[in-house]
Design an enzyme around this catalytic site. Structure first.
Site, short mmCIF file in Angstrom:
data_model
loop_
_atom_site.label_atom_id
_atom_site.label_comp_id
_atom_site.label_asym_id
_atom_site.label_seq_id
_atom_site.Cartn_x
_atom_site.Cartn_y
_atom_site.Cartn_z
N PRO A 2 -34.58 11.81 -48.04
CA PRO A 2 -33.19 11.45 -47.69
C PRO A 2 -32.90 9.96 -47.95
O PRO A 2 -33.67 9.10 -47.52
CB PRO A 2 -33.11 11.76 -46.19
CG PRO A 2 -34.26 12.69 -45.92
CD PRO A 2 -35.33 12.32 -46.90
N GLU A 3 -31.83 9.71 -48.66
CA GLU A 3 -31.38 8.33 -48.92
C GLU A 3 -30.00 8.17 -48.29
O GLU A 3 -29.57 9.03 -47.52
CB GLU A 3 -31.34 8.08 -50.43
CG GLU A 3 -32.68 8.38 -51.12
CD GLU A 3 -32.64 8.16 -52.63
OE1 GLU A 3 -31.81 7.37 -53.10
OE2 GLU A 3 -33.46 8.78 -53.33
N LYS A 58 -30.64 3.82 -44.46
CA LYS A 58 -31.10 5.20 -44.28
C LYS A 58 -31.30 5.54 -42.80
O LYS A 58 -31.92 6.56 -42.48
CB LYS A 58 -32.42 5.40 -45.04
CG LYS A 58 -32.35 5.09 -46.53
CD LYS A 58 -33.71 5.26 -47.17
CE LYS A 58 -33.76 4.60 -48.54
NZ LYS A 58 -35.12 4.61 -49.12
N ARG A 263 -43.77 4.40 -57.82
CA ARG A 263 -42.76 5.46 -57.75
C ARG A 263 -42.44 6.01 -59.13
O ARG A 263 -42.21 5.24 -60.07
CB ARG A 263 -41.47 4.93 -57.11
CG ARG A 263 -41.67 4.22 -55.77
CD ARG A 263 -42.21 5.16 -54.70
NE ARG A 263 -41.29 6.25 -54.42
CZ ARG A 263 -40.27 6.15 -53.57
NH1 ARG A 263 -40.05 5.03 -52.91
NH2 ARG A 263 -39.48 7.17 -53.37
#
Ligand SMILES: [Zn+2]
Length: 309
Positions: A2-3, A58, A263
């Site tokens: 979730p961002e 967030k 990432r």
């Protein structure tokens, strides 16, 4: 994971149900989720009324009011896999915490990877709690001039720059890759080499990408569903994220994957050419193929009757 858009979707869904309700109880089934023991957490929030819901980066914030002293602030971070749900399907492991409200609403926190966190704060500590966070993308503080100042002289790759919550709050892996594609900027570019017009493009691309994420009710690539159990649909319009080897929607070139700051990073080598300085910390990675870790796109959205518990 979730961002900003996913947390904003959660906030808006909770906003339709929680304000005005009174916290009756909280049960903690996984003590590592909260900095307070269960009984102390209960003492800080039971009997308080939900005044509103806010978001910072967030982080989801639940404002609790009277009758006890000067109010309380609950803060939730979903991290990798956190889900706040009104009426969860039965699962193998229990929710990490459950908050019950009068009348008859329950909020369950499920979290497969168990990185999510809950804090109960004195509202006077809010500023200190968020002190390290950069500006909100949709706030007046995040203008092109700010972005240019933040980019200046940074040697980090653009992708790592965008993920740094101290520079901009709320951007994560998906929306960073998508915003860089929209801005036609290579994720390996050293942030400090971005020119004024490119910074303007990046600023616009960030806002457009995050807004598109909100408009599509978030990205349900792995586990994201909103509190009513609904999936988002931003994953259906991704341009580069987890599309390694698939043709670019603009030019047809195969999307490539590199690893930046640990990432996975996806970009079109033609639309996002490697001009300017390439940051020294980035390295190429083996492509994982188009299947990747992606969830089945055709999965039907979860259907549910009542919105609230
Ligand atoms: Zn392209």
């Amino acid at each position: 994971m979730p961002e900003l858009p996913e947390v904003e979707v959660v906030r808006r869904r909770l906003l339709t149900c929680l304000p005005g309700l009174v916290v009756r109880d909280v049960r903690v089934h996984d003590a590592t989720v909260c900095d307070l023991p269960e009984d102390e957490l209960r003492r800080t929030i039971a009997g308080r009324r939900v005044l509103g819901l806010r978001r910072r980066g967030k982080y989801l914030m639940i404002d609790l009011g009277e009758p006890v002293a000067a109010g309380r602030l609950l803060v939730v971070h979903l991290r990798m896999t956190g889900q706040l749900l009104f009426r969860p399907e039965p699962r193998g492991r229990p929710a990490r915490f459950v908050i019950t409200f009068d009348p008859s609403t329950e909020l369950h926190f499920y979290d497969m990877r168990r990185f999510g966190r809950l804090w109960s704060l004195d509202p006077r500590d809010e500023e200190a709690f968020f002190a390290a966070l950069g500006p909100e993308p949709f706030s007046a503080a995040f203008d092109v001039a700010y972005l240019r100042r933040a980019l200046a002289e940074r040697r980090a790759p653009l992708k790592a720059f965008l993920l740094d919550q101290r520079r901009i709050a709320g951007v994560g892996n998906i929306y960073a890759d998508e915003a860089l594609f929209r801005a036609r900027l290579n994720p390996l570019r050293a942030a400090g080499t971005v020119g004024p017009r490119e910074a303007q493009r990046l600023h616009a691309a960030l806002l457009e990408t995050l807004q598109a994420g909100i408009d599509h009710e978030g990205s349900s690539i792995e586990s994201f569903i909103d509190p009513a159990g609904r999936r988002g649909s931003f994953q259906e319009i991704l341009n580069v994220y987890q599309r390694t080897g698939e043709p670019c929607r603009v030019c047809g070139t195969a999307i490539e994957r590199v690893v930046v700051g640990g990432r996975g990073t996806h970009y079109c080598p033609r639309c996002q050419p490697r001009r300017g300085g390439i940051a020294p910390t980035a390295r190429r990675a083996r492509p994982t193929g188009p299947a990747g870790k992606r969830d089945a796109r055709g999965a039907p959205p979860a259907t549910r009757g009542a919105e609230c518990g």
